[in-house]
Each structure stands twice: as C-alpha cells, then as structure tokens.
Design a protein around this motif. Structure first.
Motif, PDB file in Angstrom:
ATOM      1  N   HIS A   1       0.828  -1.214   0.000  1.00 17.87           N
ATOM      2  CA  HIS A   1       0.000   0.000   0.000  1.00 17.87           C
ATOM      3  C   HIS A   1       0.855   1.254   0.000  1.00 17.87           C
ATOM      4  O   HIS A   1       1.994   1.249   0.441  1.00 17.87           O
ATOM      5  N   ARG A   2       0.210   2.354  -0.427  1.00 20.45           N
ATOM      6  CA  ARG A   2       0.872   3.651  -0.479  1.00 20.45           C
ATOM      7  C   ARG A   2      -0.214   4.654  -0.143  1.00 20.45           C
ATOM      8  O   ARG A   2      -1.309   4.600  -0.715  1.00 20.45           O
TER       9      ARG A   2
ATOM     10  N   ILE B   1      -5.616   5.895  -0.810  1.00 15.98           N
ATOM     11  CA  ILE B   1      -4.762   4.715  -0.602  1.00 15.98           C
ATOM     12  C   ILE B   1      -4.677   3.928  -1.907  1.00 15.98           C
ATOM     13  O   ILE B   1      -5.690   3.669  -2.560  1.00 15.98           O
ATOM     14  N   HIS B   2      -3.490   3.624  -2.321  1.00 14.25           N
ATOM     15  CA  HIS B   2      -3.260   2.860  -3.548  1.00 14.25           C
ATOM     16  C   HIS B   2      -2.440   1.624  -3.207  1.00 14.25           C
ATOM     17  O   HIS B   2      -1.775   1.583  -2.180  1.00 14.25           O
TER      18      HIS B   2
ATOM     19  N   TRP C   1       3.141  -1.158   9.520  1.00 11.97           N
ATOM     20  CA  TRP C   1       3.690   0.084   8.975  1.00 11.97           C
ATOM     21  C   TRP C   1       2.806   1.239   9.436  1.00 11.97           C
ATOM     22  O   TRP C   1       1.590   1.172   9.321  1.00 11.97           O
ATOM     23  N   ASN C   2       3.443   2.321   9.939  1.00 11.31           N
ATOM     24  CA  ASN C   2       2.659   3.470  10.381  1.00 11.31           C
ATOM     25  C   ASN C   2       2.451   4.456   9.239  1.00 11.31           C
ATOM     26  O   ASN C   2       2.871   4.217   8.106  1.00 11.31           O
ATOM     27  N   MET C   3       1.796   5.567   9.572  1.00 14.75           N
ATOM     28  CA  MET C   3       1.381   6.494   8.517  1.00 14.75           C
ATOM     29  C   MET C   3       2.580   7.056   7.762  1.00 14.75           C
ATOM     30  O   MET C   3       2.587   7.105   6.537  1.00 14.75           O
TER      31      MET C   3
ATOM     32  N   LEU D   1       3.306   6.676   3.841  1.00 10.79           N
ATOM     33  CA  LEU D   1       3.349   7.847   2.969  1.00 10.79           C
ATOM     34  C   LEU D   1       4.643   7.880   2.169  1.00 10.79           C
ATOM     35  O   LEU D   1       4.646   8.143   0.971  1.00 10.79           O
ATOM     36  N   GLU D   2       5.752   7.597   2.870  1.00 10.95           N
ATOM     37  CA  GLU D   2       7.050   7.787   2.230  1.00 10.95           C
ATOM     38  C   GLU D   2       7.619   6.477   1.690  1.00 10.95           C
ATOM     39  O   GLU D   2       8.467   6.491   0.816  1.00 10.95           O
ATOM     40  N   GLY D   3       7.176   5.357   2.262  1.00 12.22           N
ATOM     41  CA  GLY D   3       7.787   4.090   1.920  1.00 12.22           C
ATOM     42  C   GLY D   3       9.054   3.911   2.721  1.00 12.22           C
ATOM     43  O   GLY D   3       9.754   4.880   3.019  1.00 12.22           O
TER      44      GLY D   3
END
Ligand code: SF4
Ligand code: SF4
Lengths: 178, 348
Positions: free
Chosen positions: A75-76, A143-144, A162-164, A168-170
């Motif tokens: 996810h991203r 969200i993608h 994984w947190n926000m 967001l950044e990966g």
C-alpha cells in the motif's frame, strides 16, 4: 463489453488417439524440440555468441521482479498538492478490510472543509491478504496498492506493522537494505 | 573364499555405481525438465562460489534429508514402518547386482566375469527382486496408520501387480527368442548379425515387445505417467507419513528401480554390453563393455525421463484398463507370434 461465447469443439476420439503411441510420439517430438533448441541456445550463449534466450527464467533477487501492470503490491498513502495526506479518516477501508489489519485514529482537521483527518494510520502487512478492497473502498483516492514493492519482510512481527509516515514515504525492507 | 570376496567386491561396485547414477538422475531430472520447459532449473547450491550447473543440488538434497527430523507417527506399526523403505531400496539395489555390466574377459591372466551375480536364471532373479519391492510399498502404506497412506499403498500394489504380469509376459517372449533366462547368454546371443549387417538386438527382433516393455517398466517403477502410488504433488501416496531419510530412501528407490529396468532393457533389447563391429576382450575390452552398457542404460533413462515430462498422468481406472485390457493382450499376442516365429525359424 458484451460477453462473447467461444465454442470449443472437442477433438474426436479416433483410433489414432486411442492407441496412444502415435500421440505420445507427437508429444515427444514437441518436448525433444524444446530440449534441443534450448540446449543449443544455452551452448551458444556459453560460447559468447548472441542468440535468442534459452529460457524465460527471471533470476529474481539479482534481476528485478517483473510485475503485471495491475498487480496489487504494498500500500501507499497519497498526498494532496500541499503535502498533507489525502485520507479523511472515514474508516471505510478499516471497515471493509477482511483481515482487520488497518487501524485508524481520527482527529479534527484544522481545515474546516476537510473536517477530519487521520491522527494515526497503520496497516499490519503481516496480516493483509492483498485483496485490494481498501483501495477500492476509499472515496477520496487516498490509498493505492501500486508501490511495486513485494519484498515486504521483517525479523519481527511488530515490524510488519507500517505506520502512517512509512506508508506515505515508503521504507526499505530489511532484506533489501542489507 | 577368494571368489566370494571377489563377488562381494563386484556387488559393491555395482551398487555404488547404481547409487551414483541415482544421484546423477536427481540432477538430470531437474535440469532436463527445466530446459525442455524453457526454464533454467535449480542452480543456487554452491561450494566456494562454484555452482557448476546446479550439480551440487543432489548433495544438498542428501544433506537436507539426513539432517531433517525423522518423525514416526505415534500410531504407526514401528518395526514395519522402519523396515518398509529398506525393503524397497534394498531389493532394488540387489537387482542392480544381477545386471550384466560386462561379459567374461581374461585380464592379467585371470578369467573374470563382469556380471556381479551370474545365474542361469538371472532374468527371473531380477523380476523377482522387482516384485519384492512391492512389499515395501504396501508395508509403508499399511504400517503408517494413516488411511491415506493405506489407500496409496493399495493403489500402488494393484498397479504394480497389474504391470508385473505384463512385464513378465513381454520378457518371456524375448527370453524365448534367446532360448535362455541367463542375462549374460542373452547378451552374447545378441552379438550375432542379421543378414550380415544388422545387429540382432532385441529391439530389432521384438519392436512391439520393446514398446510394451518400456510402458510396463515405467508403470512398474512408478514413473510418470504412471506415478499414481506416490502422486508427487497432487494425490496422496503411500509414503505420506514418512519424513527425513526414510522418505529419501523411497525417492532413491524410484531412481534405483528405473536403473534396474533400464539395465534389463539394455541387456535384453539393446544388445547389452555389445558394441557392433567390435570384438571385445582383455582388460581394455572389459572397460569398453562396462562403458557401453552404462551409456545404453543412460540413454534409456533419458528416454524415460523425457516421457515423464511429456505425458500427463493417467486416471487410476484408465491405468488399470491400459494394463489389463490393452498391454496384457498385446504382450500375449506378441508371445504367440514369437513362439510361431521361432518355431518356423527352427524348421527352416
Ligand atoms: S488489501 Fe485487503 S486485507 Fe490488505 S489492508 Fe486492504 S482491505 Fe485489508
Ligand atoms: S477509506 Fe480512504 S479516506 Fe477513508 S480512512 Fe481509508 S484511506 Fe482514509
């Protein structure tokens, strides 16, 4: 698109097919052809002569994985133009998630038009089944699942959450980082 | 005393050769299937950075098998459970020792036979050893106290018994041509020429018999398309409860039995250690004999592998149909024709 029907005619059960031996011979011709053509190509390649490749294998960790264009990967979270997360903490993704692996804590947004935003947003990628429902449910396209990252690994279960900021950044998975 | 020791040496040599070929087959199986399916195949095992086309994978396999936990299911019948893989593999290996790797030669002033166990009933001996191998399968299925294993074992037994009948019938016709059950005599018989230029190999005299033999042999050794007893990936087989080296022994049995039937095919249909146009004698001749025999065995094994990766698996009823209703009548027909042919030939 209208559904098309393709009629498949069964091959007739004839004598030639029932005594096997002829069909076995035809099958052997196919496999022998592949074997020798590929061996020949491998030999040429070993001698440094350019030919068609003898195999379609992708040697994965050394060569990059080839993913389909619509493959669902890690996810991203997406951002607006001003850099803030698009997510409005509507909790639709959390609700639809069959694996119950999304945790969202909402808070008031300073922007009155947006009203709500996510204070924290985490996905437990160790539980996620990559069904893609979250990306489909999101009303604001926040969200993608198109990060092209499939090598999600960790040495601890809690590192799979994984947190926000990470979403967001990966972040680099440890196996790739090493 | 000397002769007993000498026979033991030869038997050990045959068994070691067989086991080495079996290890090599593990490599060949992977690589051949990979290349003909446009893949590369296992190539990651390395020793000091050397990979050598994945040649170390059989070694890695063996290490893995040896170091894995050997789990015995609590309800299993312990002695039978432990004996089953040994019975399967042991009889297969003994079968190797009865193959004629070479003829009788005179080297360094001694007359030596290059067949480890020479017996006037060699063919029956090999067939008997192959059928004794079935007991391992049934025992494994029965003793592991699992219904899946039991069904797998029964499936294996009915398949192997069905094809054993075909195998014996087919082989009896070729033995009828040679007029002997001694594998060595059969090979010697094949040294003559037909019409002055065609080597009188079994495949020339018994083409139908060779095909039937190959089919029955593939079924007897549980190779695809007849690998229902084990069903490597889909059907649960007789060795479902086995793990570790015991499972590895069943795996080896497959390869060893393939080598035995390939050896039979070579000895009876492909002229054994004969090389057309060469009169083999002395130490060098003996070496050429053994090499020729092994080369022919490898050729048959290669063909069996290729068939394995070409054909899909039969359904069980189709398999038994093929055995009892098609191959058995054909082998009986072949036998009748052979008997008439030999009779007319002798009348001449
Ligand atoms: S892909 Fe499916 S399982 Fe994974 S977080 Fe989204 S909804 Fe949940
Ligand atoms: S559905 Fe979209 S906007 Fe709603 S909480 Fe999930 S990511 Fe945020």
């Amino acid at each position: 698109m209208a559904i098309k029907i393709k009629e498949v005619t069964r091959p007739p059960r004839n004598f030639q097919g029932q005594i096997f031996i002829w069909e076995v011979w035809l099958g052997l011709l196919v496999t022998f052809r592949h074997l020798f053509v590929n061996l020949w190509r491998h030999t040429l390649k070993a001698m440094g002569i350019k030919t068609e490749p003898g195999s379609v294998t992708i040697q994965y960790p050394e060569d990059p994985a080839v993913l389909g264009r619509r493959a669902r990967t890690r996810h991203r979270l997406l951002k607006r133009e001003d850099g803030t997360p698009r997510c409005t903490a509507c909790l639709l993704c959390e609700t639809i998630c069959p694996a119950k692996c999304i945790r969202i804590v909402a808070e008031d947004s300073p922007d009155v038009i947006i009203e709500k935003r996510a204070k924290s947003f985490s996905i437990d990628l160790g539980l996620c089944v990559f069904c893609g429902y979250c990306a489909e449910a999101c009303p604001v396209d926040a969200i993608h699942m198109d990060s092209s990252d499939v090598a999600i690994t960790a040495y601890d279960r809690k590192d799979m959450i994984w947190n926000m900021a990470e979403l967001l950044e990966g972040k680099k998975s440890p196996s790739i980082a090493q | 005393m000397i002769s007993v020791a000498w026979t033991a040496v030869k038997v050990i040599f045959a068994v070691a050769t067989g086991l080495n070929i079996a290890g090599f087959l593990g490599w060949l199986e992977r690589k051949q299937s990979a290349v003909l399916q446009d893949r590369i195949g296992a190539n990651r095992a390395e020793i000091f950075g050397f990979r050598v086309l994945g040649f170390f994978h059989p070694i890695a396999d063996a290490l893995k098998m040896l170091t894995k936990e050997d789990y015995i299911p609590p309800f299993a019948h312990q002695p039978f459970y432990a004996m089953a893989p040994g019975i399967s593999l042991g009889f297969g290996l003994l079968g190797l020792a009865a193959l004629p790797f070479g003829g009788n030669i005179t080297a360094f002033g001694h007359s030596v036979s290059l067949q480890p166990i020479q017996s006037p009933y060699g063919l029956l001996l090999v067939l008997g050893l192959l059928s004794l191998g079935v007991h391992g399968v049934v025992m494994a299925g029965y003793s592991s106290a699992s219904n899946y294993g039991l069904i797998g074992g029964l499936r294996g037994a009915s398949q192997m018994i069905a094809y054993e009948v075909c195998l014996a019938t087919t082989l009896s016709s070729v033995a009828f041509v040679y007029g002997t059950l001694d594998l060595q005599q059969a090979v010697l018989w094949q040294g003559r020429l037909l019409f002055g230029f065609i080597p009188a190999w079994g495949i020339v005299l018994q083409p139908l018999g060779f095909l039937l033999f190959l089919t029955a042999a593939a079924a007897e050794t549980k190779r695809t398309p007849f690998d229902l007893p084990e069903g490597e990936s889909e059907i649960v087989g007789y060795h479902v409860e086995y793990s570790g080296m015991k499972f590895g022994m069943f795996l080896m049995t497959d390869f060893v039995e393939s080598i035995v039937v390939s050896g039979l095919a070579t000895a009876l249909y492909l002229g054994g250690w004969q090389v057309p146009g060469l009169h083999l004698a002395g130490a060098l001749g003996g070496l050429i004999m053994v090499l020729a025999f092994l080369a022919k065995v490898m050729l048959v094994l290669f063909l069996l592998m290729q068939i394995r990766w070409t054909l899909p698996r039969f359904r069980f009823d189709q398999l038994l149909d093929l055995g009892w209703k098609n191959i058995l009548p054909l082998s009986l027909l072949n036998f009748l024709l052979t008997v008439w042919g030999v009779y007319l030939w002798r009348l001449r």
